[in-house]
Every structure is written in C-alpha cells, then in structure tokens.
Scaffold this motif. Structure first.
Motif, PDB file in Angstrom:
ATOM      1  N   VAL A  23      -9.722  -0.527  -0.834  1.00  0.00           N
ATOM      2  CA  VAL A  23     -10.585  -1.256   0.110  1.00  0.00           C
ATOM      3  C   VAL A  23     -10.170  -1.048   1.575  1.00  0.00           C
ATOM      4  O   VAL A  23     -10.587  -1.787   2.450  1.00  0.00           O
ATOM      5  CB  VAL A  23     -10.632  -2.776  -0.228  1.00  0.00           C
ATOM      6  N   ASN A  24      -9.326  -0.018   1.818  1.00  0.00           N
ATOM      7  CA  ASN A  24      -8.861   0.287   3.181  1.00  0.00           C
ATOM      8  C   ASN A  24      -8.202  -0.906   3.869  1.00  0.00           C
ATOM      9  O   ASN A  24      -8.402  -1.151   5.071  1.00  0.00           O
ATOM     10  CB  ASN A  24     -10.014   0.816   4.044  1.00  0.00           C
ATOM     11  N   ALA A  25      -7.433  -1.671   3.068  1.00  0.00           N
ATOM     12  CA  ALA A  25      -6.728  -2.826   3.639  1.00  0.00           C
ATOM     13  C   ALA A  25      -5.752  -2.345   4.709  1.00  0.00           C
ATOM     14  O   ALA A  25      -5.308  -1.196   4.707  1.00  0.00           O
ATOM     15  CB  ALA A  25      -5.975  -3.577   2.544  1.00  0.00           C
ATOM     16  N   LEU A  26      -5.404  -3.261   5.612  1.00  0.00           N
ATOM     17  CA  LEU A  26      -4.500  -2.929   6.718  1.00  0.00           C
ATOM     18  C   LEU A  26      -3.048  -3.004   6.241  1.00  0.00           C
ATOM     19  O   LEU A  26      -2.230  -3.765   6.765  1.00  0.00           O
ATOM     20  CB  LEU A  26      -4.729  -3.897   7.883  1.00  0.00           C
ATOM     21  N   SER A  27      -2.734  -2.216   5.223  1.00  0.00           N
ATOM     22  CA  SER A  27      -1.363  -2.174   4.692  1.00  0.00           C
ATOM     23  C   SER A  27      -0.455  -1.531   5.733  1.00  0.00           C
ATOM     24  O   SER A  27      -0.944  -0.847   6.647  1.00  0.00           O
ATOM     25  CB  SER A  27      -1.328  -1.322   3.424  1.00  0.00           C
ATOM     26  N   PRO A  28       0.886  -1.721   5.584  1.00  0.00           N
ATOM     27  CA  PRO A  28       1.792  -1.083   6.541  1.00  0.00           C
ATOM     28  C   PRO A  28       1.443   0.402   6.669  1.00  0.00           C
ATOM     29  O   PRO A  28       1.234   1.085   5.675  1.00  0.00           O
ATOM     30  CB  PRO A  28       3.167  -1.281   5.900  1.00  0.00           C
ATOM     31  N   GLY A  29       1.372   0.875   7.885  1.00  0.00           N
ATOM     32  CA  GLY A  29       1.019   2.272   8.138  1.00  0.00           C
ATOM     33  C   GLY A  29      -0.400   2.412   8.667  1.00  0.00           C
ATOM     34  O   GLY A  29      -0.673   3.283   9.498  1.00  0.00           O
ATOM     35  N   VAL A  30      -1.296   1.507   8.254  1.00  0.00           N
ATOM     36  CA  VAL A  30      -2.692   1.633   8.706  1.00  0.00           C
ATOM     37  C   VAL A  30      -2.843   1.205  10.173  1.00  0.00           C
ATOM     38  O   VAL A  30      -3.324   2.003  10.991  1.00  0.00           O
ATOM     39  CB  VAL A  30      -3.673   0.875   7.769  1.00  0.00           C
ATOM     40  N   PRO A  31      -2.402  -0.019  10.553  1.00  0.00           N
ATOM     41  CA  PRO A  31      -2.550  -0.371  11.969  1.00  0.00           C
ATOM     42  C   PRO A  31      -1.785   0.585  12.878  1.00  0.00           C
ATOM     43  O   PRO A  31      -2.292   0.970  13.950  1.00  0.00           O
ATOM     44  CB  PRO A  31      -1.974  -1.789  12.065  1.00  0.00           C
ATOM     45  N   GLU A  32      -0.604   1.014  12.403  1.00  0.00           N
ATOM     46  CA  GLU A  32       0.198   1.955  13.217  1.00  0.00           C
ATOM     47  C   GLU A  32      -0.575   3.260  13.381  1.00  0.00           C
ATOM     48  O   GLU A  32      -0.599   3.861  14.470  1.00  0.00           O
ATOM     49  CB  GLU A  32       1.545   2.239  12.536  1.00  0.00           C
TER      50      GLU A  32
END
Ligand code: 3HC
Length: 710
Positions: A23-32
């Motif tokens: 679901v393209n969650a904002l897991s570690p690595g995504v916001p960065e």
C-alpha cells in the motif's frame, strides 16, 4: 536513491514513484527517499516541475502502522516525523503535483497536501482515518486540511476518519482536478500547464483564507464534539483531533503543528491506540487460516437460497441481494412469507429515506429476492442457508431434505447459534459440504459471520465461506464446533454472571449501567430484552439435560419468560418499556429477583461497579482461554474480533482477550481463583490462563508464539 522511491525524468518534468507494496506505506526509507528526490529536483536546472505517483494499487495509504508498536514499546527510539519532508516539498521552488489513485490516507494525504497541487482519478479516495487507530493525524494533517477544505469539512474528516471520494475532495478544494484516462500523463500535463503559467507554487501552510473566525468556528467544534461523544463514546482520539483542528484556527501554523504533535503523542501512547492497532491487524489476521491458501479451490457462488423469512432469514437474504447475488427465500406459510418480505421492504425503504442509496438500488435488490413456499429452484443454488428456529430435530429434518434436493457440490449452511454442526451434517450424505454460517442479529447490519467448521467440512467449503464473507461485507471468523461456538459460548458465561450479580444484590440497571460505562454498546440485560428473552429460554429448555445438579443456575430470566415478559416485543422483560421503547426499571422485577434470591438462600449485598466489570469480563476471558486451548478459536485475536464485530464490545478496549492482557493476566487469574473459591464450579480457572499468568505472558504473546511455530 533506494528502490522504495525512484526518480525519473520526462523532459522538463521529474517523476517520483513510491514503490513500497502493498500500500506504499511511509515505512522507513520512503520519506527519506522522497526528501532526497525533492532535493535533487530543486537543485537540477533541467527540471522545471515534478509529479509524485504511487506504483501498484494505490498512492500512499499512510504511515507504516507496524512502526507505532515499535515506538510505544521502546524498540524504536525516534518517533515518526514526516513534517520536515513535507515542508521540503512545499518549499520546492518548482511546481509539484501529487497524482492520486487508490487511497491517499493518513500520512499519505498529509504528504499530498505538502505538494503544491493534487490531481486524482475519479475512483480515488482521500481521508484522515487515524482516529480508527486511536490516534490523530501526526504530520500536520489537522493544520493543512482546514486550509484546503475549510474548518467544517476538515473537522468532520479528522474526527470521524471516514474517507471521501475524489468528486467530494474536488468540491472541498482538497484536490485541484480529476484526471480522466491515464493518471501519470494527466498529472504531467497538469504540471506542464503550471510551469507554462509561471504561477508561484502555492504553499498550503500559507493558505489561511478558509480558516474562518471564532464566531463561525465555535458552533462547528461544539457540534463535532457532541457528535463524537455520541458516536465514538469513550474514545479520546476524535476529541483530540477536533482540538487539533481548533488549534489550526487559533494558532500560527508552527504552533498548531506543535499542538497537534502533543495530542498525537498522548493518543499514540494510550491503551486505546494500542488496542485499536491490535484490532486493525486482527481484522486482517482472522482471514489467514493454516492449511488454506490462495491455491485452495473455491466453489463459484452465483445463486443462493435461504430457508426461513424470519428476522435472521430475511436479513441473510438481504446480504445476498446487497452483494448482487440472486437469492430464493423460502417459508412454510404465506403469512410468514409476506411478513418477511414486508420487513425487508421496510428496511430498504428506511435506507432510501435516509439517503443511503436511491430507489433504483432498492428496486434492484428487491428484484434479486424470490420469496416462495416451495423448494423450486433449490437444485440450482450454489449455497443454501438454513435459518429456522433453534431445534435439532427440525434442523436435521431440513438437512436431510436438502441432501435430496441440492445439486452436488452446493454448500449447505446452517445459521444455528448453538447446535452441533457435526450432528446437523450427519443428517446428510455429504457432511464435507455442511458448514455453520452464524450471522448476528440484525443479520443485514452486524458485521460478524462466525464460520463453523465440522469434523468433515472440506477446505474448499471453508475457503469459499471466508471469501463469501468478504463479498457480503462481513468479517468472517473461522471457529470450531462446540456448544455456542465462540461468541455465544462466552456470552453464556457473561450473561450468567450478569444474572448472578442481580441475584446477589445489584439492580438490573446497575449491571447494565456499569457495562455501558465500560464501553459496551448495551448492557447484557437490555440486550436480552432487545433480542427476546424467549430465544435463550427455548435454547435452555433444549439443553436442560446437560445441566449439572448442584451447580448454580440463573433463574430470573426463565421466571420472566414464565410471566410472558419476553422483552421489548411484549413491552416488558428485565425492564418495562414505554411507547418509545424506553427502558424503565420495574419494581415488579426487583420484587421477583428478591424472591428468587431468598428462595435460594442468597444473601443480598451492595455490589460495586468494579465487581460488575470483573465478574463479567473475567468470565469472558476465562472461557475464552478454554476455547483457545481447545482449538475452537485459532487465535486470541479471533476471539477479540468476534466480540468487536458481533457483540458490541468497544474497539478501543481491543476485545476481551486484549483487555485481559491490558489488565494483566496475573491479576485476572488471581481474581478468577477467588471467584472460584466463592462461587464454585463455573469459575474453574482455564489451565491456559493459569499457565500464561504464571509465566508473566499475554494472549498476544501466545498468538505470536503459535504463529511462529505454524
Ligand atoms: N501500514 C502498514 N501496513 C498496512 C497499512 C499501513 N498503513 N495499510 C495496509 N497495510 C497492510 C495490511 O495489514 C495488509 O497486510 P497483510 O496482507 O499482511 O494482511 C496489507 O497491507 C493489505 O491491506 P488490506 O488487506 O487492508 O487491503 P485492502 O486493499 O482491503 O485495503 C487500504 C487497503 C484501504 C489501504 C487499507 O489497508 C487501509 O485502510 N489501511 C490503513 C490506512 C490508514 O489507517 N492510514 C493511516 C495510518 S496512520 C498515519 O498515517 C499517521 C500519520 O498521520 C502520521
């Protein structure tokens, strides 16, 4: 750049793609990854504007919910902070567009609101569903949403957590355009227009024109708080969300964000949020059944039949019609059939009158239901559900009849709430196709479907039933066969304690009042009056032979029935009812209770609210532990989901087993032992409860350990 976020270029437009399935969650690595892409876009002169899109089924569906547990347990040291990355998007000197499909939920919408523009496909949804996890938006959603959508809409969306479709988001100003056809091409065309216009990219945080003034906002917040207290009774998050939106209207953006953070943390570290996150994952966990997977074959369900047009049969037929599946509804007399059809029509008409769906939808659904007195067409049905009175002889007669009529491979389901599916199946020559489909009243409303497997039920029939529950918009939970299965077997203990407490000195309204305050949708005695006390009375008569001599028996409900007090339908039960069905305590009932207590030599005493909660809740937990070790429920969380979706248990308590974990199983076990000493056999401690309590463990840990060995 990481694989989670990629940056490509289409001429002068950069395309950021978030790729974190499912679901393209904002897991570690995504916001960065997004921050890194924005930095590159800002620095690269060949790029004039940017689009961000999600790969796969959806835009970003929010923060990674798994991270919250790590934060509250101390496993993860730093909190969740998307504020800086969102600000960096907003500060990008080039126009940026969020291209939304699927769901932009929670942190996903908050990130999207940092973009200068938002476009979406018509099927997209946006929302701030955090309150459903017992938290509030934590990345300035409560500050940016009112700046885009206005205070009333933002308050509503943050407080009830319900998503809105793209069309409404456009009308509210949350998105700027709906894209027909390919989303990425549409978004690129949109940003190119903005590049060409030379328009200064607008920053949401600076858009204050929709924030209103104190005089216009005060009634909005007052109404929202009153509604939240009613519809989310006992929950702290909706009220905190309203406070945070209010802060947006009274403080500067940065101060508002700080206030939001404070409220977010209060909610995140609360027991309520931990419970609701447990429920979120639990609702998905119950669909996972060892030995059954995507490769298990399923039976195609295109035609259904239901036997019985009473409260349950009619509700079940409605479920099929609502899902677009044609259904035959059979009764034995014209009068009962007409009554059943009239009730269905009345229910649908109510929904039309309330604007839930238009008349055409009602007409279509009514047309899918074929009421009749015969078995005509039953040989074509892929599934037949029996929903007649609770009596083994009658059920066996019906199943033996169905065995002759139903086509090979059809599912034969019983809506029994207590009786043995093994015994019912024994009346047929195809027990592997027999299963329990236990709906909860009103069957067209309540979300729970207990799916009861017999010794013989095939995996194919179980897999089909689980998939069907989703199609019928139910939460299907697989359980084993025993008296009352999971829900009613536990309810029996809960209801028994409620009645014992009444015999020992608590008034009916005190028992119901304490449990309502605990968060139950209704107290157990009021529920009895609503459902009809005669239903349980009939079942108890059927099982009289199972009663053990010398074991205490709750007598009051039987005596009420002997006097014709069946509950609301006869105008009197545990309470008497006025013409508006308002429950009024009845001195006649108090006198009857005192008389029954005296006859049994029960000394009446003052009973505290605490005792009412302990006696009823620990009775549920102790029985739940027995059910768990017998393997009737697959996991403790399955029991929780059953109670939340079928028995009005408050989601913010996480379900009875989770509540036990919250109290501490040692304390629960010690009290169970005391109750055992004081009240006897009913309170025999569950060996599993003893084992977990003595080891300092929880039911949640039990589930985890079981999953690890599966
Ligand atoms: N974080 C982690 N996992 C998630 C997730 C999330 N935000 N959303 C969904 N998942 C997982 C599910 O647990 C499930 O995992 P599983 O396959 O191992 O069981 C898988 O993704 C698929 O989810 P669903 O079965 O629910 O798939 P659907 O297609 O039926 O629904 C959905 C998709 C509508 C996105 C639904 O999953 C959903 O509503 N998710 C929650 C969205 C949400 O609450 N977002 C807010 C998060 S809190 C937040 O953002 C805080 C912020 O303000 C700081």
């Amino acid at each position: 750049m990481s694989e989670l976020v990629t940056l490509t270029q289409d001429g002068e437009v950069a395309v950021i793609t978030v790729n974190n399935p499912p679901v393209n969650a904002l897991s570690p690595g995504v916001p960065e990854g997004i921050a890194e892409a924005i930095a590159k876009i800002s620095a690269d002169d060949s790029i004039k504007g940017a689009v961000m899109i999600g790969s796969g089924q959806t835009f970003i569906a929010g923060a990674d919910i798994k991270e919250f547990g790590k934060i509250t347990s101390g496993q993860r040291k730093e909190g969740i902070n998307f504020l800086d990355v969102i600000k960096s998007i907003e500060d990008c000197p080039k126009p940026t567009v969020a291209a939304i499909h699927g769901t932009a939920f929670g942190g996903g919408l908050e990130v999207a609101m940092g973009f200068h523009y938002r476009v979406a496909v018509a099927s997209a949804q946006v929302g701030q569903p955090e309150v459903k996890l017992g938290i509030i938006p934590g990345a300035a959603g409560t500050q940016r949403l009112p700046r885009l959508a206005g205070v009333a809409k933002a308050t509503q969306m943050c407080a009830d957590g319900n998503p809105i479709p793209a069309k409404d988001a456009l009308a509210a100003g949350i998105i700027d355009s709906i894209v027909e056809g390919d989303l990425l091409s549409g978004a690129i065309a949109f940003v190119k227009e903005k590049i060409a216009s030379g328009e200064k990219p607008p920053k949401t945080r600076e858009r204050n024109e929709k924030l209103g003034d104190e005089a216009s906002n005060a009634p909005i917040f007052e109404a929202a708080r009153a509604l939240a207290k009613k519809t989310a009774r006992g929950m702290m998050a909706p009220l905190a969300a309203i406070d945070a939106v209010e802060a947006a209207t009274k403080l500067s953006f940065d101060e508002g964000v700080a206030r939001e953070r404070e409220l977010f943390n209060q909610c995140l570290f609360s027991d309520q949020s931990k419970a609701m996150i447990h429920v979120f994952f639990g609702e998905r966990e119950v669909a996972k059944i060892p030995g059954i997977g995507k490769d298990t074959p399923q039976i195609a369900i295109n035609k259904a039949a239901v036997i019985g047009a009473g409260t349950m049969g009619g509700g079940i037929a409605m479920n099929y019609a609502n899902a677009g599946i044609p259904v035959i509804m059979k009764e034995t007399t014209q009068e009962a059939l007409d009554r059943g059809v009239a009730t269905i029509r009345k229910n649908y008409q109510n929904s039309v009158n309330k604007g839930r769906f238009p008349q055409e939808v009602m007409d279509k659904r009514m047309a899918l239901i074929t009421p009749q007195l015969t078995y005509d067409g039953f040989d074509q049905a892929d599934i037949i559900t029996e929903a007649v009175f609770e009596g083994m002889a009658l059920k066996k007669e019906i199943f033996s009849e169905l065995d002759k009529i139903a086509k090979p491979g059809a599912i034969l389901a019983s809506n029994t709430s207590t009786l043995s599916i093994d015994e019912i199946a024994s009346a047929t020559s195809r027990p592997e196709f027999v299963i329990g489909h236990h709906y909860f009243s009103p069957a067209n409303v309540m979300r729970l479907l207990e799916i009861v497997r017999s010794q013989a039920t095939s995996n194919e029939v179980i897999a089909t039933s689980m998939a069907l529950s989703k199609r019928l918009k139910k939460v299907g939970v697989l359980v084993g066969n025993c008296y009352g299965f999971v829900g009613n077997r536990m309810l029996h203990q809960y209801g028994r304690e409620a009645q014992f407490l009444v015999e020992e000195g608590a008034k009916p309204q005190e028992v119901d009042g304490a449990l309502y305050k605990f968060g139950m949708a209704m107290g157990p005695l009021a529920v009895g009056d609503l459902a009809g006390l005669d239903v349980g009375w009939r079942i108890r008569k059927e099982h009289r032979h199972l009663e053990k001599p010398g074991v205490r028996y709750a007598k009051v409900a039987d005596e009420l029935c002997e006097r014709g007090r069946y509950g609301q339908k006869t105008g009197a039960g545990w309470y008497k009812y006025d013409e508006n069905r308002k429950a009024i305590p009845d001195p006649e009932v108090d006198a009857l209770i005192e008389q029954i207590a005296a006859a049994q030599g029960i000394a009446r005493r003052v009973i505290t609210e605490e005792e009412i909660i302990e006696r009823t809740q620990y009775a549920l937990i102790n029985e739940g532990a027995k059910i768990l070790e017998e393997g009737i429920a697959l996991r403790a969380v399955d029991i929780d989901i059953i109670y939340l979706s079928g028995y009005g248990y408050p989601a913010w308590r996480g379900g009875p087993m989770w509540y036990g974990d919250t109290v501490g199983l040692k304390k629960v076990y010690d009290r169970v032992c005391q109750f055992h000493a004081e009240h006897g056999e009913w309170w025999t401690p569950a060996p599993l409860l003893k084992e977990l309590a003595e080891a300092g463990k929880t039911f949640a840990a039990f589930d985890k350990a079981k999953a690890a060995t599966a």
